[in-house]
Write a protein that holds these residues in place. Sequence first.
Motif, PDB file in Angstrom:
ATOM      1  N   ASP A  86      10.696  45.905 123.206  1.00  0.00           N
ATOM      2  CA  ASP A  86      11.269  44.427 122.783  1.00  0.00           C
ATOM      3  C   ASP A  86      10.713  44.284 121.280  1.00  0.00           C
ATOM      4  OD1 ASP A  86      12.504  44.482 125.287  1.00  0.00           O
ATOM      5  OD2 ASP A  86      11.974  42.439 125.859  1.00  0.00           O
ATOM      6  N   THR A 137      14.966  39.816 123.771  1.00  0.00           N
ATOM      7  CA  THR A 137      14.898  40.342 124.986  1.00  0.00           C
ATOM      8  C   THR A 137      15.936  41.388 125.220  1.00  0.00           C
ATOM      9  OG1 THR A 137      14.395  38.034 125.708  1.00  0.00           O
ATOM     10  CG2 THR A 137      15.270  39.378 127.612  1.00  0.00           C
ATOM     11  N   VAL A 138      15.309  42.588 125.650  1.00  0.00           N
ATOM     12  CA  VAL A 138      16.357  43.647 125.992  1.00  0.00           C
ATOM     13  C   VAL A 138      16.530  43.898 127.403  1.00  0.00           C
ATOM     14  CG1 VAL A 138      16.330  46.070 125.607  1.00  0.00           C
ATOM     15  CG2 VAL A 138      15.472  44.840 123.703  1.00  0.00           C
ATOM     16  N   HIS A 139      17.820  44.037 127.890  1.00  0.00           N
ATOM     17  CA  HIS A 139      18.091  44.557 129.184  1.00  0.00           C
ATOM     18  C   HIS A 139      19.123  45.562 129.153  1.00  0.00           C
ATOM     19  CE1 HIS A 139      18.516  43.854 133.519  1.00  0.00           C
ATOM     20  NE2 HIS A 139      19.883  43.607 133.396  1.00  0.00           N
ATOM     21  N   HIS A 140      18.568  46.589 129.477  1.00  0.00           N
ATOM     22  CA  HIS A 140      19.423  48.066 129.750  1.00  0.00           C
ATOM     23  C   HIS A 140      19.636  48.056 127.988  1.00  0.00           C
ATOM     24  CE1 HIS A 140      19.858  48.094 133.901  1.00  0.00           C
ATOM     25  NE2 HIS A 140      20.479  46.933 133.771  1.00  0.00           N
ATOM     26  N   ASP A 141      20.967  48.423 127.455  1.00  0.00           N
ATOM     27  CA  ASP A 141      21.145  48.683 126.167  1.00  0.00           C
ATOM     28  C   ASP A 141      21.508  47.368 125.230  1.00  0.00           C
ATOM     29  OD1 ASP A 141      20.092  51.243 126.249  1.00  0.00           O
ATOM     30  OD2 ASP A 141      21.996  52.013 126.486  1.00  0.00           O
ATOM     31  N   MET A 177      21.642  49.497 120.189  1.00  0.00           N
ATOM     32  CA  MET A 177      21.737  48.698 121.332  1.00  0.00           C
ATOM     33  C   MET A 177      23.002  47.697 120.986  1.00  0.00           C
ATOM     34  SD  MET A 177      17.963  47.352 122.128  1.00  0.00           S
ATOM     35  CE  MET A 177      16.689  48.615 122.632  1.00  0.00           C
ATOM     36  N   ARG A 233      13.013  54.443 126.227  1.00  0.00           N
ATOM     37  CA  ARG A 233      13.010  52.904 126.007  1.00  0.00           C
ATOM     38  C   ARG A 233      12.358  52.255 124.689  1.00  0.00           C
ATOM     39  NH1 ARG A 233      10.373  48.672 126.769  1.00  0.00           N
ATOM     40  NH2 ARG A 233      10.836  46.963 128.308  1.00  0.00           N
ATOM     41  N   ALA A 255      20.476  43.648 123.463  1.00  0.00           N
ATOM     42  CA  ALA A 255      19.428  42.835 122.966  1.00  0.00           C
ATOM     43  C   ALA A 255      20.162  41.571 122.586  1.00  0.00           C
ATOM     44  CB  ALA A 255      19.233  43.696 121.664  1.00  0.00           C
ATOM     45  N   ARG A 256      19.326  40.664 123.252  1.00  0.00           N
ATOM     46  CA  ARG A 256      19.401  39.254 122.760  1.00  0.00           C
ATOM     47  C   ARG A 256      18.381  38.682 121.802  1.00  0.00           C
ATOM     48  NH1 ARG A 256      24.080  38.095 125.429  1.00  0.00           N
ATOM     49  NH2 ARG A 256      24.172  38.940 127.382  1.00  0.00           N
TER      50      ARG A 256
END
Length: 120
Positions: free
Chosen positions: A23, A51-55, A92, A20, A57-58
């Motif tokens: 962020d 903001t990272v959700h799973h793989d 990502m 992991r 990245a925003r």
Amino acid sequence: MTTPRPSPPKVPAADRGATRIADRVVARIAAQAAREALTTGPGAAPYATVTVHHDIARVRIGLELAYPSDLAAQCAAVRREVARRIEECASMAVPEVDIEIEHLHAPPARPAAGQDRRLR
């Protein structure tokens, strides 16, 4: 005589655990990539929030740019470089990079022709 123990079955690397990336680490990668993508001179260093959700990245980048210049081209270059670098360094997906231009820097005022700016 002892019999050799059977070795445990080999587990594929992807099934052994997870990595992991925080962020804030991805945000630093994004900010550095944005800084390198900008070729213009002075201004505050770009900053990024991620903001990272799973793989996935925003990314949101805050910039200060020189004006007049091709703002759209500079933003496009930053978007490309940030997405490429995050995909390369953190593996990502980056579906979007939002850019907020926070300040425009005008060129320094030039003295009129024949006008001497030195104090006498």
